[in-house]
Motif scaffolding. Sequence first.
Motif, PDB file in Angstrom:
ATOM      1  N   VAL A 169      -0.126   2.850  16.868  1.00 39.24           N
ATOM      2  CA  VAL A 169       0.439   2.085  15.727  1.00 39.24           C
ATOM      3  C   VAL A 169       1.128   0.954  16.050  1.00 39.24           C
ATOM      4  CG1 VAL A 169       2.058   2.533  13.760  1.00 39.24           C
ATOM      5  CG2 VAL A 169       0.721   4.457  14.356  1.00 39.24           C
ATOM      6  N   LEU A 170       1.754   0.813  16.989  1.00 39.98           N
ATOM      7  CA  LEU A 170       2.412  -0.199  17.164  1.00 39.98           C
ATOM      8  C   LEU A 170       1.636  -1.324  17.802  1.00 39.98           C
ATOM      9  CD1 LEU A 170       5.735   0.816  18.772  1.00 39.98           C
ATOM     10  CD2 LEU A 170       5.209  -0.011  16.211  1.00 39.98           C
ATOM     11  N   ASP A 171       0.511  -1.064  18.725  1.00 42.39           N
ATOM     12  CA  ASP A 171      -0.632  -2.082  18.985  1.00 42.39           C
ATOM     13  C   ASP A 171      -1.340  -2.684  17.952  1.00 42.39           C
ATOM     14  OD1 ASP A 171       0.164  -1.811  21.647  1.00 42.39           O
ATOM     15  OD2 ASP A 171      -1.491  -0.260  22.143  1.00 42.39           O
ATOM     16  N   LEU A 172      -1.717  -1.829  17.213  1.00 43.54           N
ATOM     17  CA  LEU A 172      -2.550  -2.048  15.909  1.00 43.54           C
ATOM     18  C   LEU A 172      -1.805  -2.996  14.852  1.00 43.54           C
ATOM     19  CD1 LEU A 172      -4.321   1.170  15.104  1.00 43.54           C
ATOM     20  CD2 LEU A 172      -5.451  -0.902  15.682  1.00 43.54           C
ATOM     21  N   ARG A 173      -0.298  -2.759  14.859  1.00 40.97           N
ATOM     22  CA  ARG A 173       0.376  -3.580  13.987  1.00 40.97           C
ATOM     23  C   ARG A 173       0.525  -4.900  14.451  1.00 40.97           C
ATOM     24  NH1 ARG A 173       5.795  -5.134  14.655  1.00 40.97           N
ATOM     25  NH2 ARG A 173       6.941  -5.530  12.721  1.00 40.97           N
ATOM     26  N   ALA A 174       0.636  -4.909  15.828  1.00 41.32           N
ATOM     27  CA  ALA A 174       0.721  -6.378  16.595  1.00 41.32           C
ATOM     28  C   ALA A 174      -0.744  -7.148  16.390  1.00 41.32           C
ATOM     29  CB  ALA A 174       1.033  -6.110  18.208  1.00 41.32           C
ATOM     30  N   GLU A 175      -1.791  -6.390  16.487  1.00 42.37           N
ATOM     31  CA  GLU A 175      -2.829  -7.032  16.221  1.00 42.37           C
ATOM     32  C   GLU A 175      -3.161  -7.398  14.778  1.00 42.37           C
ATOM     33  OE1 GLU A 175      -6.734  -5.478  18.040  1.00 42.37           O
ATOM     34  OE2 GLU A 175      -5.542  -3.901  18.561  1.00 42.37           O
ATOM     35  N   LEU A 176      -2.681  -6.794  13.911  1.00 46.52           N
ATOM     36  CA  LEU A 176      -2.901  -7.201  12.439  1.00 46.52           C
ATOM     37  C   LEU A 176      -1.949  -8.200  12.052  1.00 46.52           C
ATOM     38  CD1 LEU A 176      -2.951  -3.555  10.827  1.00 46.52           C
ATOM     39  CD2 LEU A 176      -5.024  -5.467  10.601  1.00 46.52           C
ATOM     40  N   LEU A 177      -0.678  -8.547  12.720  1.00 43.88           N
ATOM     41  CA  LEU A 177       0.342  -9.368  12.725  1.00 43.88           C
ATOM     42  C   LEU A 177      -0.533 -10.749  13.106  1.00 43.88           C
ATOM     43  CD1 LEU A 177       3.635  -7.793  13.510  1.00 43.88           C
ATOM     44  CD2 LEU A 177       2.722  -8.272  11.265  1.00 43.88           C
ATOM     45  N   THR A 178      -1.099 -10.592  14.287  1.00 43.83           N
ATOM     46  CA  THR A 178      -1.936 -11.781  14.743  1.00 43.83           C
ATOM     47  C   THR A 178      -2.910 -12.165  13.691  1.00 43.83           C
ATOM     48  OG1 THR A 178      -1.805 -10.621  16.959  1.00 43.83           O
ATOM     49  CG2 THR A 178      -2.984 -12.486  16.671  1.00 43.83           C
ATOM     50  N   LEU A 179      -3.396 -11.287  13.289  1.00 49.15           N
ATOM     51  CA  LEU A 179      -4.520 -11.944  12.018  1.00 49.15           C
ATOM     52  C   LEU A 179      -3.859 -12.169  10.943  1.00 49.15           C
ATOM     53  CD1 LEU A 179      -6.988  -8.785  12.581  1.00 49.15           C
ATOM     54  CD2 LEU A 179      -7.603 -11.280  13.386  1.00 49.15           C
ATOM     55  N   GLY A 180      -2.550 -12.287  10.501  1.00 51.60           N
ATOM     56  CA  GLY A 180      -1.897 -12.714   9.564  1.00 51.60           C
ATOM     57  C   GLY A 180      -1.527 -11.641   8.306  1.00 51.60           C
ATOM     58  N   LYS A 181      -1.719 -10.464   8.729  1.00 57.66           N
ATOM     59  CA  LYS A 181      -1.621  -9.586   7.803  1.00 57.66           C
ATOM     60  C   LYS A 181       0.041  -9.155   7.767  1.00 57.66           C
ATOM     61  CE  LYS A 181      -6.211  -8.778   7.316  1.00 57.66           C
ATOM     62  NZ  LYS A 181      -7.145  -9.396   6.471  1.00 57.66           N
ATOM     63  N   ARG A 182       0.105  -8.694   6.607  1.00 57.98           N
ATOM     64  CA  ARG A 182       1.704  -8.141   6.623  1.00 57.98           C
ATOM     65  C   ARG A 182       1.757  -6.553   6.611  1.00 57.98           C
ATOM     66  NH1 ARG A 182       1.386 -11.169   2.182  1.00 57.98           N
ATOM     67  NH2 ARG A 182       1.695  -9.630   0.599  1.00 57.98           N
ATOM     68  N   VAL A 183       2.557  -6.037   7.452  1.00 64.08           N
ATOM     69  CA  VAL A 183       2.178  -4.605   7.912  1.00 64.08           C
ATOM     70  C   VAL A 183       3.475  -3.977   7.710  1.00 64.08           C
ATOM     71  CG1 VAL A 183       1.495  -3.309   9.712  1.00 64.08           C
ATOM     72  CG2 VAL A 183       0.292  -5.383   9.620  1.00 64.08           C
ATOM     73  N   ALA A 184       3.156  -2.360   7.223  1.00 65.16           N
ATOM     74  CA  ALA A 184       4.199  -1.366   7.315  1.00 65.16           C
ATOM     75  C   ALA A 184       3.688  -0.378   8.233  1.00 65.16           C
ATOM     76  CB  ALA A 184       4.499  -0.878   5.909  1.00 65.16           C
ATOM     77  N   VAL A 185       4.622   0.371   8.742  1.00 59.50           N
ATOM     78  CA  VAL A 185       4.292   1.515   9.730  1.00 59.50           C
ATOM     79  C   VAL A 185       4.873   2.656   9.484  1.00 59.50           C
ATOM     80  CG1 VAL A 185       3.678  -0.273  11.758  1.00 59.50           C
ATOM     81  CG2 VAL A 185       6.148   0.729  11.582  1.00 59.50           C
ATOM     82  N   VAL A 186       4.481   3.822   9.833  1.00 61.01           N
ATOM     83  CA  VAL A 186       4.793   5.182   9.576  1.00 61.01           C
ATOM     84  C   VAL A 186       4.326   5.955  10.736  1.00 61.01           C
ATOM     85  CG1 VAL A 186       4.856   7.421   8.049  1.00 61.01           C
ATOM     86  CG2 VAL A 186       5.101   5.220   7.176  1.00 61.01           C
ATOM     87  N   TYR A 187       5.412   6.625  11.401  1.00 57.65           N
ATOM     88  CA  TYR A 187       5.140   7.499  12.600  1.00 57.65           C
ATOM     89  C   TYR A 187       6.048   8.616  12.834  1.00 57.65           C
ATOM     90  CZ  TYR A 187       7.640   3.679  15.448  1.00 57.65           C
ATOM     91  OH  TYR A 187       8.429   3.123  15.863  1.00 57.65           O
ATOM     92  N   GLY A 188       5.823   9.563  13.347  1.00 61.80           N
ATOM     93  CA  GLY A 188       6.728  10.737  13.398  1.00 61.80           C
ATOM     94  C   GLY A 188       8.127  10.505  13.961  1.00 61.80           C
ATOM     95  N   ALA A 189       8.239   9.460  14.994  1.00 61.95           N
ATOM     96  CA  ALA A 189       9.550   9.291  15.402  1.00 61.95           C
ATOM     97  C   ALA A 189      10.563   8.728  14.668  1.00 61.95           C
ATOM     98  CB  ALA A 189       9.345   8.858  16.753  1.00 61.95           C
ATOM     99  N   LEU A 190       9.933   7.965  13.342  1.00 62.92           N
ATOM    100  CA  LEU A 190      10.955   7.381  12.542  1.00 62.92           C
ATOM    101  C   LEU A 190      11.607   8.315  11.989  1.00 62.92           C
ATOM    102  CD1 LEU A 190       8.627   4.488  11.297  1.00 62.92           C
ATOM    103  CD2 LEU A 190      10.365   4.065  13.139  1.00 62.92           C
ATOM    104  N   SER A 191      12.689   8.058  11.564  1.00 62.65           N
ATOM    105  CA  SER A 191      13.422   9.119  10.526  1.00 62.65           C
ATOM    106  C   SER A 191      12.785   9.046   8.931  1.00 62.65           C
ATOM    107  CB  SER A 191      15.129   8.430  10.335  1.00 62.65           C
ATOM    108  OG  SER A 191      14.944   7.278   9.599  1.00 62.65           O
TER     109      SER A 191
END
Lengths: 512, 304
Positions: A169-191
Amino acid sequence: MTGPTNSGKSYTALNALANAESGLALAPLRLLAHEFRESLLSRGVPASLATGEERIDFPGARHLAATVEMCPFHNPVDVALIDEAQMLMDPDRGAAWTAAIMGVPARHLYILGAPDCIPLIRRIAELCDDPLDEITLERKSPLRAASAPVRLRDLEAGDALIAFSRREVLDLRAELLTLGKRVAVVYGALSPEVRRAEAARFNNGEAEILVATDAIGMGLNLSIKRVVFSALRKYDGKQTRDLTAQEIKQIGGRAGRYGHHENGIVAVLGEAGTPAHIRKMLAAPPEPITELRPLVQPDSDIVRAVAEEIETDSLYGVLVRIKRAVLRADDPNYRLADMDQAFEIASALEGVEGLGLTQRWVYAMCPIDERDNGISRLVGWASDHAAGRRVPPPGTGRLVQPSQAGREELERAEKRHKRLVAWRWLSLRFADAYTDRQTAEENTTALNDWIEAVLRQQSRERKHQKRAAPGQRPGGKRTFSKRQPERDSRSPHEGRAPKDPKTMRKRRPGRG
Amino acid sequence: MDSARSPADHALALAIEDTGLSPTPKEEPRLLKLIARNLVPGAERILPSEYERLLCDVRRKDWAAQLMNATRRAGELWISKADILDAVGRVHDPRAGLDLLRNTLNDTLAGRLREMGHTPRDVLEAVQADLSDAGTFLSGGQIDRLAQIVASAFGVEDTGFEAELIASEKARREEEERIEARAEARRKRENERLKAWEESLVGFDQVPAILHCTPREALRWIAENRLPVTRRTPQPDGTEKFEFDPEILKRLRAQLAEWRGGARGTPASRAARSVMPSLHAWQLLIVMWRIFARRAHSSDASRW
């Protein structure tokens, strides 16, 4: 009441619950219990709340929203609702659904779930000798497979990209940020609070794309137009395997929320699979369940009774006996739930003197993270408790400026949050030892705010770019063949956050 | 001046004469680059202080490596790479040996530790928590050493606090060891009890004698889940070997008359009995109790 995601099951059952004289809504997550309570309040029905970590008493209320594990077995109600019944098959939590479905003292019980769980519900009704009415709802907005595979750069506003580990998730987020996208993330470890905040950023358009693990499949209202799988294989804790048709339907079903999108689209990234495979999976009939024995696990009454029977005060002894001799693997009707963690805790707590059997059982049920040294920490807390000492809440640790935070700092904050969850859970059960609840609440809020602030950072982070994930060539094509769960084995000599004079610090005394 | 030598070479030679500080052959190329970059156009020499600064810049990487090796060898896991880089950045004497480097690192570390909490005890816990987050756990000796460093950072090393800190850490470790030893002993005892109980189980051939019944009756009661089979072991011929707890069998004798004359029970009660094949106590417990509780409640129509 069964039906796929977005078929309106909860809405129908909540209406019935609201019309009842007294009622109980059982949800799989704390936040969903809150949502049930809010739904009842919005229908003019006063309702209380009971979850593992918090209680809200509404004076005079005859309705209660709770998590499934908090099901009150001694308070009769007119109508009860139990959500996400497919969790019956979950090896970790399935026993809580069995106990709730079999034991909730309600005149009418609404069981909501995906169609796959029908045979198991029928079996439970048979075991209880109870009548069962089956209501099947259809999805309100159609779901279809995309006609072509998708490239990362082609993701659009309203897309949810699904991965199967925090690292991905964090890798894909970083790649998308590089492509200029605005990103939100959700994964199990988050409260749950952070997940909800990220979901809100996605829903209100502040973030264009949501990158999420399959934690997305439960408990969040998301306005997703298209679900895009970044991989069609996942590591399930034991092995890397193909996603089942049910998993693809459950996750993909999040696309096309009724009232927001005309239909839902399910797609896959080009390198991970083909649209034809997605189409086949979406059309597949429910997979037959081969194991129809519901999962059960002892509760404190059973633990006490077995202890009396075998004349011991050892929780370890009780659990060993239950596993070896009481509910054996070949029992024709029930299966013993996976109690490995409870067993490990009970085993470690044997050396703590001054705690009663029931207290030990409570500790054994505490939600801890074993990978974060959780059992030793719990033994330390239990030891203080048994010795009559107060157990101070865990601190937040060093919280660097969100703009300076890398994955290591983020992961630490997530771990500390989980420690606070465990502490607060215990504080509701042992209020005399876990006294400083206010500090725990403040620290929890501080961590949630900090994690949210880190995830809101939408600039490309060099730290992230340097560290390519397994199966990924920096700047090159992604491959998806060798996925393993994330484990951070770096020593403290590596990757420490730089000393920053602007460092935010908020630390409270306490173990861990 | 040798016309083949560059201005930087010449300036380096003069600086060595002025300061008596020679770079090693390994340091020389980088030092020359820095001198060339810093040499004022037209000037033939650089100031001695400037030369010393540049030599320090060249030597910092090596100093950091020396400190890294020294701290790793000493097992000082609480010292981070950032601490070391911070410390070598504060050294401005190119003659610095390991002692000076070490002292600077100690000062840097003390500063960081003081920022980590209000009291030495808070700091000790915070450092351990950070290490634990990274999957590193300190040995007893390492914790003692860290306690000394923390006490020293707070200037309380001569006040007895350091000894108190070490003593409390020692007591905590000893308590952990006591807990583990007790746990081990109790687990062993429980395992032995379980083994003894399992060895006390009897085969089907002994059931009629214990219950004063016929084998046919015993088989029927097993099929009805009245007689709890404690252990079923698959046999090579496809059958199962049944074993029973003799104590439970003795307690069931009182119910035999009822079984001989009574009904087989509802499917639910039979199922509930089967959940608890070995312990009579289970009949009071979860599934059956909950099912009955719900049914009793549901049948109380007057409530609704």
